[in-house]
Scaffold this motif. Structure first.
Motif, PDB file in Angstrom:
ATOM      1  N   PRO A 186       0.830  -1.211   0.000  1.00  0.00           N
ATOM      2  CA  PRO A 186       0.000   0.000   0.000  1.00  0.00           C
ATOM      3  C   PRO A 186       0.862   1.256   0.000  1.00  0.00           C
ATOM      4  CG  PRO A 186      -0.894  -1.613   1.533  1.00  0.00           C
ATOM      5  CD  PRO A 186       0.423  -2.162   1.049  1.00  0.00           C
ATOM      6  N   TYR A 187       0.565   2.149  -0.943  1.00  0.00           N
ATOM      7  CA  TYR A 187       1.265   3.437  -1.065  1.00  0.00           C
ATOM      8  C   TYR A 187       2.735   3.279  -1.469  1.00  0.00           C
ATOM      9  CZ  TYR A 187      -2.979   4.740   1.319  1.00  0.00           C
ATOM     10  OH  TYR A 187      -4.289   4.883   1.638  1.00  0.00           O
ATOM     11  N   MET A 188       3.040   2.188  -2.151  1.00  0.00           N
ATOM     12  CA  MET A 188       4.393   2.004  -2.668  1.00  0.00           C
ATOM     13  C   MET A 188       4.331   1.312  -4.032  1.00  0.00           C
ATOM     14  SD  MET A 188       7.731   0.054  -1.090  1.00  0.00           S
ATOM     15  CE  MET A 188       8.096   1.354   0.074  1.00  0.00           C
ATOM     16  N   HIS A 189       4.920   1.968  -5.051  1.00  0.00           N
ATOM     17  CA  HIS A 189       4.933   1.423  -6.398  1.00  0.00           C
ATOM     18  C   HIS A 189       6.368   1.252  -6.888  1.00  0.00           C
ATOM     19  CE1 HIS A 189       0.727   1.857  -6.464  1.00  0.00           C
ATOM     20  NE2 HIS A 189       0.630   3.088  -6.947  1.00  0.00           N
ATOM     21  N   LEU A 190       6.600   0.171  -7.629  1.00  0.00           N
ATOM     22  CA  LEU A 190       7.883  -0.114  -8.265  1.00  0.00           C
ATOM     23  C   LEU A 190       7.705   0.025  -9.771  1.00  0.00           C
ATOM     24  CD1 LEU A 190      10.786  -1.392  -8.388  1.00  0.00           C
ATOM     25  CD2 LEU A 190       9.630  -3.628  -8.407  1.00  0.00           C
TER      26      LEU A 190
ATOM     27  N   GLU B  48      -1.863  18.371 -13.355  1.00  0.00           N
ATOM     28  CA  GLU B  48      -2.676  17.805 -12.273  1.00  0.00           C
ATOM     29  C   GLU B  48      -1.837  17.146 -11.189  1.00  0.00           C
ATOM     30  OE1 GLU B  48      -3.269  17.650 -15.382  1.00  0.00           O
ATOM     31  OE2 GLU B  48      -5.371  18.069 -15.822  1.00  0.00           O
ATOM     32  N   ASN B  49      -0.599  16.784 -11.538  1.00  0.00           N
ATOM     33  CA  ASN B  49       0.258  16.095 -10.569  1.00  0.00           C
ATOM     34  C   ASN B  49       1.258  17.014  -9.875  1.00  0.00           C
ATOM     35  OD1 ASN B  49      -0.955  13.661 -11.099  1.00  0.00           O
ATOM     36  ND2 ASN B  49       0.601  12.963 -12.554  1.00  0.00           N
ATOM     37  N   ALA B  50       1.237  18.299 -10.233  1.00  0.00           N
ATOM     38  CA  ALA B  50       2.247  19.228  -9.710  1.00  0.00           C
ATOM     39  C   ALA B  50       2.200  19.353  -8.188  1.00  0.00           C
ATOM     40  CB  ALA B  50       2.064  20.600 -10.351  1.00  0.00           C
ATOM     41  N   SER B  51       1.031  19.144  -7.596  1.00  0.00           N
ATOM     42  CA  SER B  51       0.888  19.326  -6.150  1.00  0.00           C
ATOM     43  C   SER B  51       1.319  18.097  -5.356  1.00  0.00           C
ATOM     44  CB  SER B  51      -0.570  19.670  -5.807  1.00  0.00           C
ATOM     45  OG  SER B  51      -1.433  18.628  -6.219  1.00  0.00           O
ATOM     46  N   PHE B  52       1.570  16.986  -6.054  1.00  0.00           N
ATOM     47  CA  PHE B  52       1.961  15.761  -5.377  1.00  0.00           C
ATOM     48  C   PHE B  52       3.476  15.644  -5.330  1.00  0.00           C
ATOM     49  CE2 PHE B  52      -2.125  14.201  -7.446  1.00  0.00           C
ATOM     50  CZ  PHE B  52      -2.893  14.488  -6.322  1.00  0.00           C
ATOM     51  N   HIS B  53       4.016  15.350  -4.149  1.00  0.00           N
ATOM     52  CA  HIS B  53       5.470  15.212  -4.017  1.00  0.00           C
ATOM     53  C   HIS B  53       5.825  13.971  -3.207  1.00  0.00           C
ATOM     54  CE1 HIS B  53       6.331  19.140  -5.778  1.00  0.00           C
ATOM     55  NE2 HIS B  53       5.287  19.574  -5.110  1.00  0.00           N
ATOM     56  N   PRO B  54       5.521  12.789  -3.736  1.00  0.00           N
ATOM     57  CA  PRO B  54       5.913  11.579  -3.008  1.00  0.00           C
ATOM     58  C   PRO B  54       7.422  11.414  -3.057  1.00  0.00           C
ATOM     59  CG  PRO B  54       5.150  11.015  -5.185  1.00  0.00           C
ATOM     60  CD  PRO B  54       4.898  12.476  -5.024  1.00  0.00           C
ATOM     61  N   LEU B  55       7.944  10.664  -2.115  1.00  0.00           N
ATOM     62  CA  LEU B  55       9.369  10.372  -2.125  1.00  0.00           C
ATOM     63  C   LEU B  55       9.629   9.400  -3.275  1.00  0.00           C
ATOM     64  CD1 LEU B  55      11.241  11.584   0.005  1.00  0.00           C
ATOM     65  CD2 LEU B  55      11.238   9.372   1.164  1.00  0.00           C
ATOM     66  N   GLN B  56      10.783   9.525  -3.915  1.00  0.00           N
ATOM     67  CA  GLN B  56      11.105   8.572  -4.966  1.00  0.00           C
ATOM     68  C   GLN B  56      12.568   8.178  -4.906  1.00  0.00           C
ATOM     69  OE1 GLN B  56      11.598  10.303  -9.114  1.00  0.00           O
ATOM     70  NE2 GLN B  56      10.251  11.851  -8.238  1.00  0.00           N
ATOM     71  N   PHE B  57      12.793   6.905  -5.227  1.00  0.00           N
ATOM     72  CA  PHE B  57      14.148   6.361  -5.344  1.00  0.00           C
ATOM     73  C   PHE B  57      14.352   6.012  -6.809  1.00  0.00           C
ATOM     74  CE2 PHE B  57      16.754   2.606  -5.922  1.00  0.00           C
ATOM     75  CZ  PHE B  57      17.897   2.882  -5.204  1.00  0.00           C
TER      76      PHE B  57
ATOM     77  N   ASP C   8       4.262   8.860   5.066  1.00  0.00           N
ATOM     78  CA  ASP C   8       3.169   8.960   6.035  1.00  0.00           C
ATOM     79  C   ASP C   8       2.159   7.836   5.853  1.00  0.00           C
ATOM     80  OD1 ASP C   8       4.169  11.270   7.242  1.00  0.00           O
ATOM     81  OD2 ASP C   8       3.311  12.525   5.681  1.00  0.00           O
ATOM     82  N   PHE C   9       1.683   7.665   4.628  1.00  0.00           N
ATOM     83  CA  PHE C   9       0.668   6.659   4.376  1.00  0.00           C
ATOM     84  C   PHE C   9       1.256   5.249   4.438  1.00  0.00           C
ATOM     85  CE2 PHE C   9      -1.602  10.316   2.904  1.00  0.00           C
ATOM     86  CZ  PHE C   9      -2.923  10.011   3.190  1.00  0.00           C
ATOM     87  N   PHE C  10       2.502   5.123   3.992  1.00  0.00           N
ATOM     88  CA  PHE C  10       3.140   3.811   4.026  1.00  0.00           C
ATOM     89  C   PHE C  10       3.216   3.302   5.464  1.00  0.00           C
ATOM     90  CE2 PHE C  10       6.829   1.067   4.522  1.00  0.00           C
ATOM     91  CZ  PHE C  10       6.638   0.143   3.509  1.00  0.00           C
ATOM     92  N   THR C  11       3.630   4.153   6.380  1.00  0.00           N
ATOM     93  CA  THR C  11       3.756   3.752   7.780  1.00  0.00           C
ATOM     94  C   THR C  11       2.412   3.342   8.362  1.00  0.00           C
ATOM     95  OG1 THR C  11       5.622   5.248   8.051  1.00  0.00           O
ATOM     96  CG2 THR C  11       4.561   4.470  10.054  1.00  0.00           C
ATOM     97  N   ASP C  12       1.380   4.135   8.075  1.00  0.00           N
ATOM     98  CA  ASP C  12       0.049   3.839   8.614  1.00  0.00           C
ATOM     99  C   ASP C  12      -0.529   2.554   8.044  1.00  0.00           C
ATOM    100  OD1 ASP C  12       0.183   6.117  10.092  1.00  0.00           O
ATOM    101  OD2 ASP C  12      -0.929   7.359   8.674  1.00  0.00           O
ATOM    102  N   ALA C  13      -0.302   2.348   6.737  1.00  0.00           N
ATOM    103  CA  ALA C  13      -0.909   1.196   6.073  1.00  0.00           C
ATOM    104  C   ALA C  13      -0.141  -0.096   6.293  1.00  0.00           C
ATOM    105  CB  ALA C  13      -1.027   1.469   4.576  1.00  0.00           C
ATOM    106  N   ASN C  14       1.105   0.008   6.721  1.00  0.00           N
ATOM    107  CA  ASN C  14       1.947  -1.180   6.851  1.00  0.00           C
ATOM    108  C   ASN C  14       2.605  -1.256   8.232  1.00  0.00           C
ATOM    109  OD1 ASN C  14       2.054  -2.153   3.833  1.00  0.00           O
ATOM    110  ND2 ASN C  14       2.395   0.038   3.774  1.00  0.00           N
ATOM    111  N   LYS C  15       1.832  -0.949   9.276  1.00  0.00           N
ATOM    112  CA  LYS C  15       2.389  -0.881  10.628  1.00  0.00           C
ATOM    113  C   LYS C  15       3.077  -2.174  11.043  1.00  0.00           C
ATOM    114  CE  LYS C  15      -0.578   2.709  12.596  1.00  0.00           C
ATOM    115  NZ  LYS C  15      -1.651   3.014  13.568  1.00  0.00           N
ATOM    116  N   GLU C  16       2.419  -3.297  10.819  1.00  0.00           N
ATOM    117  CA  GLU C  16       3.007  -4.571  11.226  1.00  0.00           C
ATOM    118  C   GLU C  16       4.287  -4.851  10.457  1.00  0.00           C
ATOM    119  OE1 GLU C  16       0.236  -7.741  11.016  1.00  0.00           O
ATOM    120  OE2 GLU C  16      -1.197  -6.822  12.401  1.00  0.00           O
ATOM    121  N   LEU C  17       4.259  -4.540   9.176  1.00  0.00           N
ATOM    122  CA  LEU C  17       5.424  -4.789   8.324  1.00  0.00           C
ATOM    123  C   LEU C  17       6.613  -3.923   8.733  1.00  0.00           C
ATOM    124  CD1 LEU C  17       6.283  -6.406   5.791  1.00  0.00           C
ATOM    125  CD2 LEU C  17       5.674  -4.390   4.450  1.00  0.00           C
ATOM    126  N   THR C  18       6.354  -2.639   8.942  1.00  0.00           N
ATOM    127  CA  THR C  18       7.437  -1.730   9.313  1.00  0.00           C
ATOM    128  C   THR C  18       8.005  -2.082  10.681  1.00  0.00           C
ATOM    129  OG1 THR C  18       5.792  -0.160  10.148  1.00  0.00           O
ATOM    130  CG2 THR C  18       6.613   0.204   7.922  1.00  0.00           C
TER     131      THR C  18
END
Length: 330
Positions: free
Chosen positions: A47-51, A67-76, A129-139
């Motif tokens: 959840p909230y992570m794409h490869l 439309e995507n200018a306001s979004f700033h997800p972290l990226q590797f 933020d969303f990754f941590t919330d959605a994957n609490k057990e995993l993290t």
């Protein structure tokens, strides 16, 4: 807020009118261009992570949209091969080359540019933020606190570039191989291993010392490339190009090397040889004509340069290619 990453992808695909194929856990789309076929495959890892795997054979592809200018997800980003242009938060440009990795908050440009007309790369998008919330057990299980990435890598700028370590290369090599043989389980394991390495303070790769280029400097290099490659039969003096672009020869050469990763002479030689290879395999033109079309007045010199590049003389190369072609019925 919803799944930002899925929204960004949906906006991009709708705006660019790209035909795409959607699987149970992935989206793949292909773009045909004069340079070749480019394929991009996106997988939902968690959840909230794409490869994303990039197999690019083009000088440019559509990038981000308004439309995507306001979004700033972290990226590797990791460059497996080739070269890609990155626009930084201060509107300067840098270039990712083989084995470089980049961690950034920046979204793409209006157009993604690949100076070598070829790029193999891996990108991972996620929202901490969303990754941590959605994957609490995993993290918790893997001790992954993605918020530490900002603390570890964004001390001065919102972009961090470095050479990948041997351990990181090993993980990324395995991950890239999954582009050909997708396995959701193996992808997740590899991505988690990668995140573990990025968060390990004892193995952080030192940031690279890079030259940054302004928009004008980049445009000068790209314009010079257009003028120099407009007709490969022609040999335009660099001095003439510099005068036309109102820049010194030294500056022009430096900008060109910074953008394309090669000296002008090396770039043109490699381009001519690739064009010669195309003519040898796709036409029945005589060698003398191919030599002329690629800017060589002396066939012997052409053959010498071609052999240095491909380890075979032009005629041998053509014969070998024809011998290895599958037999088809007329």
């Amino acid at each position: 807020m919803g799944d930002i990453l899925s929204t960004m992808l949906k906006n991009f695909l709708e705006a660019s009118n790209i035909q795409f194929e959607k699987g149970p856990n992935s989206t793949t789309f292909t773009i045909n261009s004069s340079d070749g076929i480019s394929k991009t495959s996106l997988y939902n890892i968690l959840p909230y992570m794409h490869l994303i795997f990039f197999d690019i054979h083009a000088s440019s592809l559509p990038g981000e949209i308004a439309e995507n200018a306001s979004f700033h997800p972290l990226q590797f980003n990791y460059c497996v091969g080739g070269r890609i242009e990155l626009l930084l938060d201060d509107n300067s440009y840098i270039y990712l080359q083989e084995n470089d990795f980049c961690i950034s908050r920046q979204t793409s440009q209006n157009e993604s540019f690949f100076p070598t007309k070829y790029y193999h790369g891996i990108t991972i998008y996620f929202d901490p933020d969303f990754f941590t919330d959605a994957n609490k057990e995993l993290t918790s299980l893997f001790n992954l606190d993605l918020h530490l990435l900002s603390e570890l890598y964004f001390d001065k700028k919102d972009t961090y570039i470095a050479d990948s370590s041997d351990k990181m290369k090993s993980v990324l090599k395995r991950l890239w191989q999954l582009n050909d043989t997708p396995s959701a389980f193996d992808m997740k394991i590899s991505v988690l291993q990668l995140l573990h390495l990025l968060l390990d303070k004892t193995t952080i790769s030192p940031e690279k010392t890079l030259t940054f280029y302004t928009k004008v400097q980049v445009e000068i290099a790209k314009k010079a490339e257009q003028l120099l490659t407009m007709d490969l039969k022609e040999h335009i003096p660099i001095k003439e190009i510099a005068i036309q672009l109102n820049v010194s020869e030294t500056s022009l050469k430096n900008y060109f090397r910074g953008v394309y990763g090669k000296n002008i002479s090396d770039y043109l030689r490699d381009l001519r040889m690739e064009y010669a290879k195309k003519l040898l395999t796709e036409t029945k033109l005589p060698i003398s004509e191919i030599a002329y079309m690629t800017g060589y007045t002396k066939q012997g010199k052409f053959a010498e340069v071609f052999r240095e590049k491909f380890q075979l003389k032009p005629l041998e190369f053509r014969r070998t290619y024809n011998l290895n072609k599958p037999i088809t019925k007329e």
